[in-house]
Design an enzyme around this catalytic site. Sequence first.
Site, short mmCIF file in Angstrom:
data_model
loop_
_atom_site.label_atom_id
_atom_site.label_comp_id
_atom_site.label_asym_id
_atom_site.label_seq_id
_atom_site.Cartn_x
_atom_site.Cartn_y
_atom_site.Cartn_z
N GLY A 126 0.94 -0.99 -0.16
CA GLY A 126 0.05 -0.19 -0.32
C GLY A 126 0.46 1.72 -0.28
O GLY A 126 1.31 1.58 1.02
N THR A 128 0.23 3.61 -2.78
CA THR A 128 -0.40 4.95 -3.73
C THR A 128 -1.38 5.33 -3.24
O THR A 128 -2.47 4.81 -2.40
CB THR A 128 -0.68 4.28 -5.12
N THR A 134 2.70 10.20 -8.29
CA THR A 134 3.47 9.45 -8.21
C THR A 134 4.13 10.10 -7.51
O THR A 134 5.53 9.46 -6.43
CB THR A 134 4.02 9.76 -9.22
N GLU A 248 11.23 -5.35 -8.01
CA GLU A 248 9.44 -5.27 -8.19
C GLU A 248 9.71 -4.47 -9.78
O GLU A 248 9.05 -5.27 -10.50
CB GLU A 248 8.76 -4.35 -8.20
C1 LIG Z 1 -4.22 -1.68 -11.77
C2 LIG Z 1 -3.90 -0.93 -11.29
C3 LIG Z 1 -2.77 -1.84 -9.52
C4 LIG Z 1 -1.83 -0.96 -9.05
N1 LIG Z 1 -1.64 -1.94 -7.92
C5 LIG Z 1 -0.43 -0.43 -6.59
C6 LIG Z 1 -0.47 -1.60 -5.64
O1 LIG Z 1 -0.73 -2.77 -5.48
N2 LIG Z 1 -0.32 -0.62 -4.48
C7 LIG Z 1 0.40 0.53 -5.49
O2 LIG Z 1 0.72 1.52 -4.05
N3 LIG Z 1 -0.41 1.20 -6.14
C8 LIG Z 1 -0.58 0.67 -7.37
N4 LIG Z 1 -0.93 1.07 -8.17
C9 LIG Z 1 -0.67 2.36 -8.78
C10 LIG Z 1 0.43 2.67 -10.05
O3 LIG Z 1 1.56 2.56 -9.28
C11 LIG Z 1 0.36 3.84 -10.32
O4 LIG Z 1 -1.08 4.33 -11.09
C12 LIG Z 1 1.68 4.71 -11.03
O5 LIG Z 1 2.89 4.86 -10.94
C13 LIG Z 1 1.62 6.34 -12.03
O6 LIG Z 1 1.29 7.21 -10.55
P1 LIG Z 1 -0.76 7.54 -10.70
O7 LIG Z 1 -1.97 6.61 -11.02
O8 LIG Z 1 -0.54 8.45 -9.23
O9 LIG Z 1 -0.21 8.55 -11.88
P2 LIG Z 1 -0.15 10.40 -11.68
O10 LIG Z 1 1.01 10.47 -10.82
O11 LIG Z 1 -1.66 11.45 -11.06
O12 LIG Z 1 0.33 10.53 -13.37
C14 LIG Z 1 -0.06 10.49 -14.52
C15 LIG Z 1 1.07 10.51 -15.47
O13 LIG Z 1 1.93 12.29 -15.90
C16 LIG Z 1 2.87 11.63 -15.90
N5 LIG Z 1 3.68 12.51 -15.08
C17 LIG Z 1 3.31 12.51 -13.85
N6 LIG Z 1 4.23 13.76 -13.30
C18 LIG Z 1 5.16 14.13 -14.25
C19 LIG Z 1 6.13 14.68 -14.12
N7 LIG Z 1 6.65 15.08 -13.41
N8 LIG Z 1 6.68 14.65 -15.69
C20 LIG Z 1 6.23 14.18 -16.22
N9 LIG Z 1 5.14 13.31 -16.37
C21 LIG Z 1 4.97 13.54 -15.63
C22 LIG Z 1 2.69 10.44 -15.54
O14 LIG Z 1 3.84 9.76 -15.76
C23 LIG Z 1 1.79 9.58 -15.61
O15 LIG Z 1 1.96 9.59 -17.16
C24 LIG Z 1 -1.47 0.28 -9.85
C25 LIG Z 1 -2.26 0.65 -10.61
C26 LIG Z 1 -3.03 0.31 -11.56
C27 LIG Z 1 -3.22 1.17 -12.72
#
Ligand SMILES: Cc1cc2nc3c(=O)[nH]c(=O)nc-3n(C[C@H](O)[C@H](O)[C@H](O)COP(=O)(O)OP(=O)(O)OC[C@H]3O[C@@H](n4cnc5c(N)ncnc54)[C@H](O)[C@@H]3O)c2cc1C
Length: 390
Positions: A126, A128, A134, A248
Amino acid sequence: MALPVLAMTQSHPEIREAVRKLCEGFPGEYWRALDRERAYPTAFVQALTQAGFLSVLIPEEYGGSGLGLGAATAVLEEIHRSGCNGGACHAQMYTMGTILRHGSAEQKARYLPKIASGELRLQAFGVTEPTAGTDTTRISTFARREGDKYVVNGQKIWISRAEHSDLMVLLCRTTPREEAKKPSDGMSVLLVDMRDAVGKGLTIRPIRTMLNHATTELFFDNLEVPAENLIGQEGQGFRYIIDGMNAERILIASECIGDGRFFIDRASAYAGEREVFGRSIGQNQGVQFPIARAYVQLSAAALMVEKAAGMFDADEPCGTEANMAKMLASEASWAAADMCIQTHGGFGFAEEYDIERKFRETRLYQVAPISTNLILSHVATHVLGLPKSF
Ligand SMILES: Cc1cc2nc3c(=O)[nH]c(=O)nc-3n(C[C@H](O)[C@H](O)[C@H](O)COP(=O)(O)OP(=O)(O)OC[C@H]3O[C@@H](n4cnc5c(N)ncnc54)[C@H](O)[C@@H]3O)c2cc1C
């Protein structure tokens, strides 16, 4: 039709053979039925557990096979090449690394043997949160110390397999960001026993997604966690989580290599069989070149995965290589997926071919566990010395 693979990617042939055999018991019909219902592949996960494939990274003294990441990548690659999906249980392989590397002797003795045997499922990780994205230092789920327990409040999103796990490694703040010396300080890792927590401060809400991934949203409302479940030192949790990310990323990359091989196997076989205009479609260079290109790209990505796994197993710093392996492999598998649909024409869209399912599944890995832009940013700033943009 099995393709020739580069010699370097044929490590652990006996493990690969055993995994392929096991996967034969879980054909396309099995996965399609689960996909329709968004149901969890319990029988598949049990079979992998019983065969010992999910405990390859746990040292022998704790009941695992004590093998390296190279062996674990062989397991996951073969699962995916067979058309199965390791996303349902890959976390059981590596999430325990946080306990192994940073837990106390007592925590290791208490948890690792049961994780190795499958008696305890540690499948949930856990990190995100909806508002932090991110930028992990912005998480706000907070664990307040009260005597011999922590009281947790907050929210997580995209926490996969939470409903199918006994334990969860949870990252939360124990010092507010503005009061910490550095933004990455003041976060801690707690081991949450989901069996005690659900309904007593933890609510799990499944999220329906384009693929069958058992992912969920978590709500913490005064959840009590015993203080003895703190892993390592309070405030150092971000470092512990970062430590686990290389493994990972390399393992996810190996799943992408397996997916890519699945698509290339299927496309080659179909292109050889399908006859249109009185000859096999694969006789046309317009059909065979995209398959060959996908094979070339995937082979290059596989070498990077092998390189990163080798460095990890040799205890060398491999953050950049793990990131590059994940990016190259996820892009190569996606290119192979697109090629495979195109090669199959209309049949690529038919459920019974399993290609559209794998197409949806492999798309995830350009976003999770880390998105491509963040990898490019790492390479630009940490390797090439370009200015930081955030
Ligand atoms: C099916 C699924 C399973 C998952 N399982 C887990 C889990 O078990 N545990 C867990 O903790 N998380 C999990 N995740 C979360 C996953 O790690 C995040 O979705 C991923 O790291 C992207 O984060 P975000 O969705 O918050 O995107 P955001 O951080 O909101 O980013 C959105 C987009 O903007 C881009 N972006 C953001 N900031 C910048 C920047 N400064 N410069 C350029 N581009 C940028 C990103 O590259 C992305 O394409 C899961 C996600 C999914 C969809």
